[in-house]
Design a protein around this motif. Structure first.
Motif, PDB file in Angstrom:
ATOM      1  N   LYS A  14      55.012  38.477  23.725  1.00 16.56           N
ATOM      2  CA  LYS A  14      53.918  37.568  23.348  1.00 16.56           C
ATOM      3  C   LYS A  14      53.423  36.805  24.581  1.00 16.56           C
ATOM      4  N   GLU A  15      54.351  36.351  25.431  1.00 16.68           N
ATOM      5  CA  GLU A  15      53.963  35.636  26.656  1.00 16.68           C
ATOM      6  C   GLU A  15      53.241  36.570  27.626  1.00 16.68           C
ATOM      7  N   LYS A  16      53.737  37.801  27.742  1.00 21.64           N
ATOM      8  CA  LYS A  16      53.084  38.777  28.614  1.00 21.64           C
ATOM      9  C   LYS A  16      51.661  39.059  28.144  1.00 21.64           C
ATOM     10  N   GLN A  17      51.492  39.230  26.842  1.00 27.92           N
ATOM     11  CA  GLN A  17      50.173  39.507  26.271  1.00 27.92           C
ATOM     12  C   GLN A  17      49.237  38.323  26.510  1.00 27.92           C
ATOM     13  N   PHE A  18      49.753  37.099  26.333  1.00 27.80           N
ATOM     14  CA  PHE A  18      48.943  35.900  26.560  1.00 27.80           C
ATOM     15  C   PHE A  18      48.459  35.839  28.003  1.00 27.80           C
ATOM     16  N   ARG A  19      49.359  36.101  28.946  1.00 26.57           N
ATOM     17  CA  ARG A  19      48.983  36.067  30.365  1.00 26.57           C
ATOM     18  C   ARG A  19      47.965  37.149  30.703  1.00 26.57           C
ATOM     19  N   LYS A  20      48.122  38.323  30.100  1.00 22.53           N
ATOM     20  CA  LYS A  20      47.183  39.416  30.330  1.00 22.53           C
ATOM     21  C   LYS A  20      45.794  39.036  29.839  1.00 22.53           C
ATOM     22  N   GLU A  21      45.725  38.469  28.643  1.00 28.42           N
ATOM     23  CA  GLU A  21      44.436  38.055  28.090  1.00 28.42           C
ATOM     24  C   GLU A  21      43.821  36.932  28.924  1.00 28.42           C
ATOM     25  N   LEU A  22      44.647  36.014  29.403  1.00 27.27           N
ATOM     26  CA  LEU A  22      44.166  34.917  30.234  1.00 27.27           C
ATOM     27  C   LEU A  22      43.575  35.452  31.545  1.00 27.27           C
ATOM     28  N   ARG A  23      44.251  36.415  32.172  1.00 27.66           N
ATOM     29  CA  ARG A  23      43.728  37.026  33.408  1.00 27.66           C
ATOM     30  C   ARG A  23      42.396  37.710  33.153  1.00 27.66           C
ATOM     31  N   GLU A  24      42.295  38.464  32.045  1.00 30.17           N
ATOM     32  CA  GLU A  24      41.046  39.152  31.718  1.00 30.17           C
ATOM     33  C   GLU A  24      39.917  38.153  31.506  1.00 30.17           C
ATOM     34  N   GLU A  25      40.219  37.072  30.823  1.00 26.68           N
ATOM     35  CA  GLU A  25      39.219  36.031  30.573  1.00 26.68           C
ATOM     36  C   GLU A  25      38.774  35.370  31.883  1.00 26.68           C
ATOM     37  N   PRO A  33      39.128  37.597  41.058  1.00 26.00           N
ATOM     38  CA  PRO A  33      38.361  38.784  41.464  1.00 26.00           C
ATOM     39  C   PRO A  33      38.675  39.960  40.541  1.00 26.00           C
ATOM     40  N   PRO A  34      37.755  40.932  40.454  1.00 24.77           N
ATOM     41  CA  PRO A  34      38.030  42.103  39.616  1.00 24.77           C
ATOM     42  C   PRO A  34      39.213  42.898  40.162  1.00 24.77           C
ATOM     43  N   VAL A  35      39.793  43.710  39.306  1.00 18.33           N
ATOM     44  CA  VAL A  35      40.920  44.539  39.707  1.00 18.33           C
ATOM     45  C   VAL A  35      40.429  45.542  40.746  1.00 18.33           C
ATOM     46  N   LYS A  36      41.142  45.602  41.859  1.00 18.81           N
ATOM     47  CA  LYS A  36      40.778  46.495  42.956  1.00 18.81           C
ATOM     48  C   LYS A  36      41.315  47.891  42.653  1.00 18.81           C
ATOM     49  N   PRO A  37      40.460  48.926  42.779  1.00 20.47           N
ATOM     50  CA  PRO A  37      40.968  50.282  42.519  1.00 20.47           C
ATOM     51  C   PRO A  37      42.018  50.667  43.565  1.00 20.47           C
ATOM     52  N   ARG A  38      43.022  51.414  43.137  1.00 14.30           N
ATOM     53  CA  ARG A  38      44.095  51.818  44.039  1.00 14.30           C
ATOM     54  C   ARG A  38      43.561  52.822  45.054  1.00 14.30           C
ATOM     55  N   LEU A  39      44.062  52.707  46.274  1.00 12.12           N
ATOM     56  CA  LEU A  39      43.666  53.580  47.361  1.00 12.12           C
ATOM     57  C   LEU A  39      44.491  54.857  47.305  1.00 12.12           C
ATOM     58  N   ASN A  40      43.807  55.990  47.310  1.00 10.89           N
ATOM     59  CA  ASN A  40      44.497  57.271  47.397  1.00 10.89           C
ATOM     60  C   ASN A  40      44.864  57.452  48.867  1.00 10.89           C
ATOM     61  N   ARG A  41      46.090  57.123  49.219  1.00  7.20           N
ATOM     62  CA  ARG A  41      46.504  57.078  50.618  1.00  7.20           C
ATOM     63  C   ARG A  41      46.412  58.433  51.305  1.00  7.20           C
ATOM     64  N   SER A  42      46.797  59.485  50.624  1.00  7.95           N
ATOM     65  CA  SER A  42      46.754  60.820  51.232  1.00  7.95           C
ATOM     66  C   SER A  42      45.330  61.210  51.571  1.00  7.95           C
ATOM     67  N   LYS A  43      44.431  61.053  50.618  1.00 13.18           N
ATOM     68  CA  LYS A  43      43.025  61.403  50.827  1.00 13.18           C
ATOM     69  C   LYS A  43      42.432  60.546  51.943  1.00 13.18           C
TER      70      LYS A  43
END
Length: 134
Positions: A14-25, A33-43
């Motif tokens: 429940k606490e994890k879900q609350f924090r997730k919703e708070l971050r999204e809000e 800042p928006p979630v940064k897409p992961r870098l494909n290191r090999s490419k």
């Protein structure tokens, strides 16, 4: 008397879900800042190395390499502990700088002994491997 280290209890779902919703809000409101897409290191590595080999390497380009190293290293005063956190990318660049200095020292020592040639195995064992293991 030694003090006991305080143990923290695990968060509930429940606490994890609350924090997730708070971050999204907070992201929607622009606070985080928006979630940064992961870098494909090999490419990324393949693209940059190929581009570097094709478009870089003339004598005049060395200036840009030094400028890039300057931007990627932490700005510290001599003989003082850095006041900022040093991340893994900066450590990689610092290892590159250390490796360049050790190769220079190795080659000067070889010339001082009167030799002009050395094997790849020698330079790897004596110079490259110790720096990579730091």
């Amino acid at each position: 008397m030694a003090t006991k280290k305080k143990k923290y209890k695990k968060m509930t779902n429940k606490e994890k879900q609350f924090r997730k919703e708070l971050r999204e809000e907070m992201r929607e409101q622009g606070i985080l800042p928006p979630v940064k897409p992961r870098l494909n290191r090999s490419k990324f590595a393949i693209e940059v190395v190929n581009d570097f080999r094709e478009n870089f390497g003339a004598f005049g380009d060395i200036e840009y390499l030094f400028k890039a190293i300057s931007w990627m290293t932490p700005h510290v005063d001599l003989n003082e502990k850095p006041r900022v956190k040093i991340d893994s990318e900066q450590i990689g660049v610092i290892k590159l700088m250390k490796l360049a200095m050790e190769i220079k020292k190795f080659e000067k020592d070889i010339l001082a002994k009167g030799e002009t040639k050395y094997s790849i195995g020698d330079i790897y064992e004596q110079v490259v491997e110790p720096v990579l293991k730091l």
